[in-house]
Design a protein around this motif. Structure first.
Motif: not given
Ligand SMILES: Nc1ncnc2c1ncn2[C@@H]1O[C@H](COP(=O)(O)OP(=O)(O)O)[C@@H](O)[C@H]1O
Ligand SMILES: [Mg+2]
Length: 258
Positions: A48, A90, A164-165
Motif C-alpha cells: 500500500s 485499500q 489496492d486489494e
C-alpha cells in the motif's frame, strides 16, 4: 510507462531520536503500458505504501518516479491524477452528503446519464439503480463503499489504475463480476495499465506480470508463468494464507512465501 528508480521511503521510529525505519527499500521497477501487473506479498511488506508513493499520497525519502517520461517524484496528487494515474484505496473514504451518482460524475469529470452510472455499478456487482441516490456514508457497508470506489475508477478510466486489494470485503458473486471487469478492460483496452495489489488466485491468474514485495523490497518479479509456481502453486491450487483483513471471500488464496 511507469519507472520507479531506487525508491526509498523511511519513517521516524516512534520514541527514537533520529532513528528511521525503511518501509520501501531501494526499490526499482518498470511497468510498461498496457500491462496487467499484480503486486503481492506478505502483509506489512510495503504494497500500500508503494501505491501511495506512486499516487503522491506519500513522498519518497529518495529515488524517483517517472511516468511517461515525465519526472513526477514531487508532483501533487492532482497533477498525477491529471496525467492519468488513479488509485483505489485499500480502505476507501466515505463522503457524507455525497450521492453515488455525483461521485461517479466527479470521477468522470462530466455529467453522466443514469444508464451509464448503472453500468459502472453493475461492473462491480452493484446491480440496483437505487444505489445512485444513496449517500456514500455510514449507511453503506464496507464492501459497498469498496465497490463504489472501484466504480469511480472505472468512470475515471485512468491510463494507469492501481487497485489496492479490491477483493477485500466483497462477496463471491461481486468478486466474479469484478474479475470479469478487470479481464475485459485488459483485453479490450491495450492503452490502459492495470496494477492490482492482491492475494487472490483469481486476480493473480489474470496478470501478465507478478511482483512479490517483502520488507519493502522486490523479492521476485517476472511474467506470471515464471512467478506463479514460486508462489506455492500446486496441482490442487494454491496454499492458503492470511488476508490483510477479514473478507467475505472463501476462495483459495495464495501463500506469499515467494
Ligand atoms: N506513514 C507511516 N508511518 C509509520 N509506519 C508506516 C507508515 N506507512 C506504512 N508504515 C508501516 O510500513 C509497513 C508496510 O505497510 P503497508 O504498505 O501498509 O503494507 P502492505 O500494504 O504490504 O500490507 C507496515 O509495517 C506499516 O505499519
Ligand atoms: Mg496494504
Amino acid at each position: 510507462m511507469l519507472e520507479l528508480k531506487n525508491l526509498v521511503f523511511e519513517v521516524p521510529v516512534e520514541g527514537g531520536v533520529s532513528e528511521t525505519k525503511r518501509i520501501i527499500d531501494d526499490l526499482s521497477l518498470t511497468i510498461e503500458d498496457g500491462r496487467f501487473t499484480v503486486i503481492t506479498g506478505p502483509n506489512g511488506g510495503g504494497k500500500s505504501t508503494l501505491a501511495k508513493l506512486i499516487m503522491g499520497i506519500e513522498q519518497p525519502t529518495s529515488g524517483s518516479i517517472v511516468f511517461n517520461g515525465q519526472d513526477i517524484t514531487h508532483a501533487s496528487i492532482t497533477e498525477r491524477a491529471k496525467l492519468g494515474i488513479g488509485y483505489g484505496f485499500q480502505q476507501p473514504a466515505r463522503f457524507k452528503g455525497m450521492k453515488v451518482k455525483k461521485l461517479l460524475e466527479l470521477a468522470a469529470g462530466k455529467r453522466l446519464p443514469a444508464l451509464e452510472c448503472n453500468e459502472y455499478l453493475a461492473k462491480v456487482g452493484l446491480c440496483s439503480a437505487a444505489y445512485l441516490t444513496r449517500e456514500v456514508d455510514k449507511s453503506l457497508s464496507g464492501g459497498e463503499v469498496k465497490r463504489i470506489e472501484i466504480a469511480t475508477m472505472l468512470a475515471r478510466d485512468p491510463k494507469m489504475a492501481i487497485y489496492d486489494e479490491p477483493e477485500a470485503g466483497i462477496d463471491l458473486w461481486s468478486f466474479d463480476r469484478l474479475t470479469e471487469t478487470f479481464r475485459d478492460i485488459h483485453e479490450t483496452r491495450d492503452d490502459r495499465s492495470i496494477v492490482i495489489i492482491s492475494h487472490q488466485e483469481r486476480i493473480i491468474q489474470l496478470a501478465d506480470d507478478i511482483v512479490c514485495l517483502r520488507d519493502g523490497r522486490i523479492q521476485d518479479m517476472g511474467p506470471r508463468e515464471e512467478i506463479l509456481p514460486k508462489l506455492g502453486f500446486t496441482d490442487r491450487g494454491f496454499h492458503g494464507c492470511q488476508l490483510t483483513q477479514p473478507t467475505e471471500l472463501h476462495l483459495t488464496e495464495i501463500s506469499t512465501n515467494c
